[in-house]
Design an enzyme around this catalytic site. Structure first.
Site, PDB file in Angstrom:
ATOM      1  CB  SER A   4      -0.856  -0.072   1.245  1.00  0.00           C
ATOM      2  OG  SER A   4      -2.107  -0.891   1.130  1.00  0.00           O
TER       3      SER A   4
HETATM    4  N1  SAH Z   1      -1.659  -4.059   3.682  1.00  0.00           N
HETATM    5  C1  SAH Z   1      -0.630  -4.437   2.470  1.00  0.00           C
HETATM    6  C2  SAH Z   1      -1.794  -4.585   0.939  1.00  0.00           C
HETATM    7  C3  SAH Z   1      -1.106  -5.950   0.111  1.00  0.00           C
HETATM    8  S1  SAH Z   1      -2.990  -5.409  -1.211  1.00  0.00           S
HETATM    9  C4  SAH Z   1       0.313  -4.442   2.085  1.00  0.00           C
HETATM   10  O1  SAH Z   1       0.911  -2.722   2.657  1.00  0.00           O
HETATM   11  O2  SAH Z   1       1.642  -5.157   2.050  1.00  0.00           O
HETATM   12  C5  SAH Z   1      -4.034  -6.489  -0.401  1.00  0.00           C
HETATM   13  C6  SAH Z   1      -3.940  -8.016   0.030  1.00  0.00           C
HETATM   14  O3  SAH Z   1      -5.231  -8.705   0.162  1.00  0.00           O
HETATM   15  C7  SAH Z   1      -3.269  -8.282  -1.419  1.00  0.00           C
HETATM   16  O4  SAH Z   1      -1.874  -9.335  -0.291  1.00  0.00           O
HETATM   17  C8  SAH Z   1      -4.315  -9.850  -1.550  1.00  0.00           C
HETATM   18  O5  SAH Z   1      -4.001 -11.153  -1.622  1.00  0.00           O
HETATM   19  C9  SAH Z   1      -5.163  -9.709   0.334  1.00  0.00           C
HETATM   20  N2  SAH Z   1      -6.391 -10.041  -0.147  1.00  0.00           N
HETATM   21  C10 SAH Z   1      -7.470  -9.685  -1.652  1.00  0.00           C
HETATM   22  N3  SAH Z   1      -8.297 -10.864  -1.086  1.00  0.00           N
HETATM   23  C11 SAH Z   1      -8.415 -11.750   0.341  1.00  0.00           C
HETATM   24  C12 SAH Z   1      -9.032 -12.036   1.143  1.00  0.00           C
HETATM   25  N4  SAH Z   1     -10.418 -11.977   0.362  1.00  0.00           N
HETATM   26  N5  SAH Z   1      -8.314 -12.145   2.032  1.00  0.00           N
HETATM   27  C13 SAH Z   1      -7.269 -12.115   2.034  1.00  0.00           C
HETATM   28  N6  SAH Z   1      -6.154 -11.564   1.891  1.00  0.00           N
HETATM   29  C14 SAH Z   1      -6.738 -11.268   0.496  1.00  0.00           C
END
Ligand code: SAH
Length: 225
Positions: A74
């Site tokens: 993010s």
């Molecule tokens: N806060 C993280 C953002 C990652 S992007 C960072 O700063 O690195 C969003 C994340 O949500 C991804 O890793 C994706 O795999 C996860 N995600 C998407 N759908 C999901 C679900 N249903 N349950 C759990 N995680 C999920």
């Protein structure tokens, strides 16, 4: 931390100067992030350890960056803003995070609240995130490989829930797992039309605040090995 190797500081120097980090903090402040604790935690958290080495030189730009598997770390502004919204009414004990990803938001949260419960559907991302947090000696986090639409009912309720992927609707399970007075920060929408929302469990029902347009990867269905 007075240890010889402060894990928050080692490696960082040289790779990305302290000045680059300061510029990011200044920028977040100018964009309206006003919680001093949040800014301080972002200042000391080495974001370059949460991306591939090839992208480390861009880690202190205020931008999302790829972390593989079609996912992104993010944008620092969003991490700061969402953390600040969670904490607006005072300190929090139990916080659940949906979407561990690189673990960067997890690392920031873990320094701001008592305990973090982080759910991710992509196992390899979560395993790597776990390693990073251990490396940084951030121990108040537990991880679950599973589907964020379901939350983590066994350990509910939570005083705060943060979702770092955009949901087409607010998942009912997450509302159910909010403690009284609990706060849910979640992007809602699809494609280009996404709004950041703050939902609070009131004595009767829920209050909702729409906080403006955002851009996140989608909250998908089901765990993935
Ligand atoms: N806060 C993280 C953002 C990652 S992007 C960072 O700063 O690195 C969003 C994340 O949500 C991804 O890793 C994706 O795999 C996860 N995600 C998407 N759908 C999901 C679900 N249903 N349950 C759990 N995680 C999920």
């Amino acid at each position: 931390m007075a240890r010889e190797q402060d894990p928050m500081l080692h490696r960082g120097i040289g790779m990305t100067s302290q000045r680059t980090r300061e510029r990011l903090i200044q920028r977040l402040y100018e964009e309206g992030v006003s919680n001093a604790k949040v800014l301080e935690v972002i200042r000391r958290t080495p974001r370059h350890l949460f991306v591939d080495e090839a992208l480390a030189h861009r880690a202190y730009e205020d931008t999302a960056l790829p972390i593989g598997h079609n996912q992104t770390i993010s944008q620092p502004y969003m991490v700061a803003r969402m953390s600040e919204l969670l904490l607006e009414a005072g300190p929090l004990d139990k916080v659940m995070e949906i979407g561990t990803g690189s673990g960067y938001q997890t690392a920031v949260l873990s320094q701001l609240v008592e305990r973090v419960f982080s759910v991710e559907r992509i196992k390899v991302l979560q395993d790597r995130a776990k390693e990073r947090l251990v490396e940084l000696n951030l121990r108040n986090v537990v991880f679950r490989w599973g589907d964020g639409w379901e939350g983590w009912p066994a350990l509910a309720p939570y005083n705060g829930i943060i979702v770092t992927a955009v949901a087409t609707d607010v998942p009912q399970a997450l509302l159910d797992q909010l403690a009284p007075g609990g706060r849910l920060v979640i992007p809602v929408g699809a494609g280009e039309v996404q709004q950041l929302m703050l939902i609070i469990r009131e004595e009767q029902g829920f209050s909702r605040r729409v906080l403006g347009a955002v851009r996140f990867v989608p909250l998908l269905n089901g765990p993935l090995a």
